[in-house]
Structures are given as structure tokens and as C-alpha cells.
Design a protein around this motif. Structure first.
Motif, short mmCIF file in Angstrom:
data_model
loop_
_atom_site.label_atom_id
_atom_site.label_comp_id
_atom_site.label_asym_id
_atom_site.label_seq_id
_atom_site.Cartn_x
_atom_site.Cartn_y
_atom_site.Cartn_z
N GLU A 59 1.04 -1.09 -0.07
CA GLU A 59 0.07 -0.09 -0.01
C GLU A 59 0.90 1.15 -0.06
O GLU A 59 1.81 1.29 0.71
CB GLU A 59 -0.91 0.13 1.19
N ASN A 118 -4.76 5.24 -2.03
CA ASN A 118 -6.04 5.77 -1.43
C ASN A 118 -6.40 6.72 -2.27
O ASN A 118 -5.75 7.71 -2.57
CB ASN A 118 -5.68 6.12 0.17
N GLU A 150 -7.85 2.13 -3.28
CA GLU A 150 -8.38 1.90 -2.03
C GLU A 150 -9.53 2.93 -1.75
O GLU A 150 -9.19 4.07 -1.63
CB GLU A 150 -7.43 1.71 -0.84
N ASP A 180 -11.63 -0.27 1.75
CA ASP A 180 -10.84 0.06 2.94
C ASP A 180 -11.71 0.18 4.14
O ASP A 180 -12.53 0.54 4.12
CB ASP A 180 -9.95 1.28 2.67
N LYS A 201 -10.56 -4.70 2.90
CA LYS A 201 -9.54 -4.71 4.11
C LYS A 201 -10.27 -4.35 5.28
O LYS A 201 -10.91 -3.33 5.48
CB LYS A 201 -8.56 -3.43 3.71
MG MG Z 1 -5.51 2.32 2.68
#
Ligand code: MG
Ligand code: C2E
Ligand code: MG
Ligand code: MG
Length: 277
Positions: A59, A118, A150, A180, A201
Motif C-alpha cells: 500500500e 488511497n 483503496e 478500505d 480490508k
Molecule cells: Mg488504505
């Protein structure tokens, strides 16, 4: 006397307000300069396959190296970047940098390795987000299957129909989409089952006390089972010790991320870690 006191209090309050406003304006102007002066760095945190203990992705997490204040974590400036609209430039920087870094990271990993980044609410819901991402990937000749996006439940919930459309477009190109911080939002099962995402996640708040709290453990298991029922793969976030990893493995959790496997690292240090994996 009362009048005087009131007056003083009023003045004091005013000064305080002024200071807060001043600090905020300064912070915004610093953030604007940070974009021009390239003061951001991208860190990478490993995501591993829990069964095989193989490195399968990372990530990308942004940090701001402020010339006076030092390293500023994303939660201290991303919300302000959102409010001011600076997020679109920052997001574009993150995407470009991640694609660029991937070229050297992938030389030491397996060919399925991906980097996820993200996207916050204002980024994801902006009208040209999808086009921008696709254009950047094409312009930099990146492999779309090596990228993941994400989004949190609240991002996904903001405009459900549009979210589904965007995710479908990404999926057609082979870009992965992650949900996420799963479990912390308010998305209904009805909505979740319609979301064409690939991976959820599980938020680290569910993992943190799992080893000692049996209820937390059952919640984690049920989130994993639920995801599998919906044909989604699962990453557990915030794994800090091997006990948590073992429990999650026994629950058939697919992937893990957390300090146990590695903290977020600058690209060169991440490459060293990837070589040793
Ligand atoms: Mg994330
Ligand atoms: P997130 O996407 O949920 O990222 C995971 C956060 O958990 C990261 O914090 C990571 O350093 C931290 N973490 C990972 N493993 C562990 C662990 O074992 N224990 C503990 N205590 N923490 C762990 P970070 O880097 O401070 O990022 C915070 C949030 O900022 C991210 O949460 C994400 O929402 C946001 N963010 C980070 N980078 C970006 C970016 O480039 N763009 C946008 N829009 N948001 C970003
Ligand atoms: Mg998360
Ligand atoms: Mg989070």
C-alpha cells in the motif's frame, strides 16, 4: 467590573480565534507550497499472502516532509487537502509517483505484485477521476493489473450508482479495487453485495484486541466469512504480532498487512525488504 471582565474575555476569545485562523491559513499556504516544492514522499507497506507468507503487494502511503515541522502524517493534512481542493493535485502526484516507483520495485518482486493507493471522497467523486487515472496509466505505460485503488465505505456510499459505474470501468481495465477500513462504516449488506470490488480490508480496530478478546475474534471471523460468501478476498490490517497472524490464518483470511510484516518504508528501503521476503 463585570463589564470589564466581559470585555476582557471577549478580547481574549477574539485573539484565540485569530490565532487559530492564522495557523490554519499558514498551514494551507504551506500545503500549497509543498505541492510546488515537491515535499511529499510515498512510503510502501507490504501486503502478504498469509498462507504462503509471500509478498504480494504494497500500500502506498503519503507523508509530508515539512521544512520546519518535520514529517507530517496523512491524517494531519489529507482532510485539509480535501476541504481546500488541493487533494486533486496531491492525488495525481501519488498516482504518478506510485506508477514510477513500481517500475523499480517490480524488478525484485514476483510479476503479480501490485501497489494500491488511497483515494479520498473528493478525489473519487470528482467527475474526471476515472479518466485521469486511466490516462495516467496509459501515458506512463503502466500495467493496470499492477495497480489497486483503496476506497472507504463512506466514499463508496456517497454516490452508490456512480461508484458502481466507476469500479466497473476500473475492473474492465484490470485495476483492482479495495474496500478500505471495512467494518467501520455504515454500508448495508444489500449495497455491499452489489459493489463490484475485489478485496476488502478489515480495519485494524477489529484486529488490535483479537488475541485477548474472544468477541473481537468472532467479529473478525464473521467479517472474513461474510467477505468470502460475497466472493471477496480479505486483507486484515494492523497485524502486529504472530499470534494475530496465526488466528487470522486459521480463519482462512487471505492476506495480511501490519507492523509484523513491515512498517511503511521509503521506496529504497521497501526494495531491500522485498528482496529478503
Ligand atoms: Mg488504505
Ligand atoms: P489506511 O488507508 O487505512 O492505511 C493504513 C494505516 O494504518 C497507515 O497509516 C499505516 O501506517 C497504519 N498501519 C499499518 N499497519 C499498522 C499496524 O500494525 N499498527 C498500527 N498501529 N498502524 C498500522 P498512515 O500511513 O498514517 O495513513 C493513515 C491514513 O491516511 C490511511 O489509512 C489513509 O486513509 C490516509 N492516506 C494515506 N496516504 C494517502 C494518500 O496518498 N491519499 C489519500 N487520499 N489518503 C491517504
Ligand atoms: Mg485501512
Ligand atoms: Mg484507516
Amino acid at each position: 467590573l463585570a463589564k470589564e471582565k466581559g470585555k476582557n474575555t471577549f478580547c481574549f476569545y477574539n485573539v484565540e480565534m485569530d490565532n487559530i485562523l492564522q495557523q490554519r491559513l499558514e498551514f494551507e499556504s504551506d500545503l500549497r507550497k509543498a505541492i510546488e516544492k515537491d515535499q511529499f514522499v510515498l512510503y510502501y507497506q507490504p501486503i502478504v499472502n498469509l498462507e504462503k507468507m509471500q509478498l504480494c503487494g504494497a500500500e502506498a502511503l503519503i507523508r509530508w516532509i515539512h521544512p520546519q515541522k518535520g514529517m507530517i502524517p496523512p491524517m494531519s493534512f489529507i482532510p485539509i487537502a480535501e476541504q481546500t481542493g488541493l487533494i486533486s493535485q496531491i492525488g495525481q502526484w501519488v498516482l504518478t509517483k506510485a506508477i514510477w516507483d513500481l517500475k523499480s520495485i517490480r524488478e525484485v518482486t514476483n510479476h503479480n505484485f501490485y501497489v494500491s493507493f488511497n483515494a479520498s471522497l473528493r478525489e473519487f467523486s470528482s467527475a474526471n477521476f476515472v479518466d485521469n487515472v486511466l490516462y495516467t496509466i496509459e501515458a506512463l505505460k503502466a500495467d493496470p493489473t499492477s495497480l489497486g485503488i483503496e476506497i472507504t465505505e463512506s466514499v463508496a456510499m456517497a454516490d452508490p450508482q456512480n461508484t458502481i459505474k466507476s469500479i466497473n470501468t476500473f475492473k474492465e481495465k484490470g485495476i483492482k479495487v479495495f474496500l478500505d477500513d471495512f467494518g467501520t462504516g455504515y454500508s448495508s449488506l444489500n449495497y455491499l453485495k452489489q459493489l463490484p470490488i475485489d478485496v476488502v480490508k478489515i480495519d485494524r480496530s477489529f484486529i488490535a484486541n483479537m488475541s485477548t478478546d474472544i468477541k473481537e475474534q468472532r467479529i473478525a471471523k464473521s467479517l472474513i466469512d461474510l467477505s468470502h460468501i460475497l466472493d471477496l478476498k480479505v486483507v486484515a490490517e494492523g497485524i502486529e504480532d504472530s499470534q494475530q497472524a496465526e488466528i487470522l490464518k486459521s480463519f482462512d483470511c487471505d492476506f495480511g498487512q501490519g507492523y509484523l510484516f513491515g512498517k511503511p518504508l521509503p521506496k529504497d528501503q521497501f526494495i531491500e525488504l522485498a528482496k529478503r521476503f
